[in-house]
Design an enzyme around this catalytic site. Structure first.
Site, short mmCIF file in Angstrom:
data_model
loop_
_atom_site.label_atom_id
_atom_site.label_comp_id
_atom_site.label_asym_id
_atom_site.label_seq_id
_atom_site.Cartn_x
_atom_site.Cartn_y
_atom_site.Cartn_z
NE ARG A 46 6.50 -1.33 -3.09
CZ ARG A 46 7.61 -1.67 -2.45
NH1 ARG A 46 8.46 -0.72 -2.08
NH2 ARG A 46 7.87 -2.93 -2.17
NE ARG A 86 11.37 7.80 -3.70
CZ ARG A 86 11.60 7.13 -2.58
NH1 ARG A 86 10.67 6.34 -2.08
NH2 ARG A 86 12.75 7.25 -1.94
CD GLU A 109 15.22 -0.25 0.58
OE1 GLU A 109 14.47 -1.23 0.36
OE2 GLU A 109 14.80 0.87 0.97
CB SER A 163 14.22 -4.36 2.91
OG SER A 163 14.61 -3.01 2.95
NE ARG A 187 15.33 2.03 -5.50
CZ ARG A 187 15.23 2.77 -4.43
NH1 ARG A 187 16.04 2.56 -3.41
NH2 ARG A 187 14.32 3.73 -4.35
#
Length: 424
Positions: free
Chosen positions: A262, A277, A349, A352, A391
């Site tokens: 990303r 990130r 987070e 999801s 994560r």
């Protein structure tokens, strides 16, 4: 993507759904585009009918000896043919304009999704476990990893720039163990089929799951025009693109452990330290393809599969129902799993899980056949993280840290670490 016919029949509900997502009403504009398309198609059909009838009249005129009349009709047919050719090009433009307008509209939330503008509107569903207590000030993951010689951000930056990491030794092994633990759990206990998909995809795949055209800047594109996957949701979901499945074959459940890429556009200054990130990261993805009646139950099942990962690792977390303003583009309802990071003293987070209804299926033209029915239906799609490996590594390091900087290896991971109980 929405069906323009449904929008025509449900204008108020459509605009209300967009309003809940912070979007302007669009039903009237979309219907106006469709009206222009329909009107043009009608004119083309009338021209084609006249061309057909005139062509028949030519033969009659010639048979009756009316050569002048036949020539006039032939001229008319030629003019109509040219008009139709130009009209068909205009029709393609009108259809493309409607398609483009529909393609950038986000999905609308289910009735039980909380209304809100951003993450402040999310609602806690439940928590699991307890926050760990320490008799020292817990450190963040990058402090722990660097002290153990297992995280090297300086070399990663030299090789690739910012937002990359280089893991070494037992920290690298721990990350690998986490990925293997997740994929084994989901395939052996949760019934998902393991798939190792391509990491490069065509435009059509990203369009099908909703990343294109609106979110092109968030993706990495190669010089050959293919895209690095932002998540394995893209190739795994697109496995059914253009397919017609039998209802008896549903649900289809697949999982993949892949790298994801990303650009993190718009995230300048956020989470610049450590691994939170990254431009490149690893994730265990869960994808389900269901019929229309099963998707909501499948969402709860998928959430449970993702939660099981954190439970077996003994990590405290909470489950949040995302509000309308915080959901992803294609989602109708989303649960976020947020793991507790003691070094940050915050929840972050880690997964999801979303149900998209038939939104992605319409973009992919993925349908299923109900026995005894002629009308095909669009499948429903779901995707979730089961979970983000990087994560999860962060969470393990911070939750299992000891006062001397060593890390206790969670019991669930020890079989993947050759019985190692502690790092450092």
């Amino acid at each position: 993507m929405f069906d323009i016919r449904w929008i025509r029949e449900n204008q108020e509900a459509f605009d209300e759904g967009l309003k809940a997502r912070g979007q302007e009403p669009r039903a009237a504009k979309l219907i106006a585009l469709d009206d222009a398309r329909r009107s043009h198609v009608t004119k083309l059909q009338e021209a084609q009918q006249r061309r057909n009838s005139a062509s028949k009249e030519i033969g009659k005129a010639k048979a009756s000896g009316d050569e002048e009349g036949a020539q006039a009709l032939m001229k008319e047919v030629a003019e109509i043919k040219a008009l139709i050719q130009a009209g068909e090009e205009e029709q393609r433009k009108l259809e493309a304009a409607l398609e483009e307008a529909l393609s950038i509209i986000p999905n609308t939330g289910l009735a039980d999704v909380p209304i809100g503008e951003d993450e402040d509107g999310n609602v806690e569903l439940h928590t699991w476990g307890e926050k760990p207590s320490f008799d020292f000030d817990p450190k963040e993951h990058y402090e722990l990893g660097e002290a153990l010689g297992g995280m090297d951000f300086e070399t990663a930056a030299k090789l690739s720039g910012a937002r990359f990491s280089l893991l070494k030794g037992q920290i690298a092994r721990l990350g690998r163990a986490l990925g293997q633990f997740m994929i084994d759990l989901h395939t052996q206990e949760h019934g998902y089929l393991e798939v190792s998909p391509p990491l490069l995809v065509r435009d059509e795949a990203l369009f099908g799951t909703g990343q294109l055209p609106k979110f092109a800047e968030d993706q990495f594109r190669t010089t050959e025009g293919r895209w690095l996957i932002p998540t394995a949701e893209v190739p795994l979901t697109n496995m059914v693109a253009g397919e017609t499945l039998d209802q008896a074959a549903l649900p289809l459940r697949v999982t993949g452990l892949t790298y994801c890429f990303r650009s993190e556009a718009g995230s300048a200054g956020r989470d610049v330290r450590g691994m939170l990130r990254q431009h490149q990261f690893e994730k265990c993805e869960l994808v389900s393809i269901t019929d229309a009646d099963s998707s909501l139950d499948e969402l709860e099942r998928m959430r449970g599969c993702a939660e099981k990962v954190l439970q077996l690792l003994g990590l405290h977390y909470r489950v949040m129902t995302l509000c309308t303003g915080d959901m992803g583009f294609s989602a109708r309802k989303t649960y976020d799993l947020e793991v507790w990071l003691p070094g940050q003293n915050a929840y972050r987070e880690i997964s999801s899980c979303s149900v998209c209804g038939d939104f992605q299926a319409r973009r992919m033209n993925a349908r299923y056949r109900v026995e005894g029915q002629k009308q095909l239906q669009f499948v429903h799609t779901l995707n979730g993280s089961g979970v983000a490996v990087g994560r999860c590594l962060i969470a393990v390091l911070e939750n299992y840290q000891q006062a001397d900087g060593t890390i206790v290896v969670p019991e669930a991971l020890r079989p993947y670490m050759n019985g190692l109980e502690q790092i450092g």
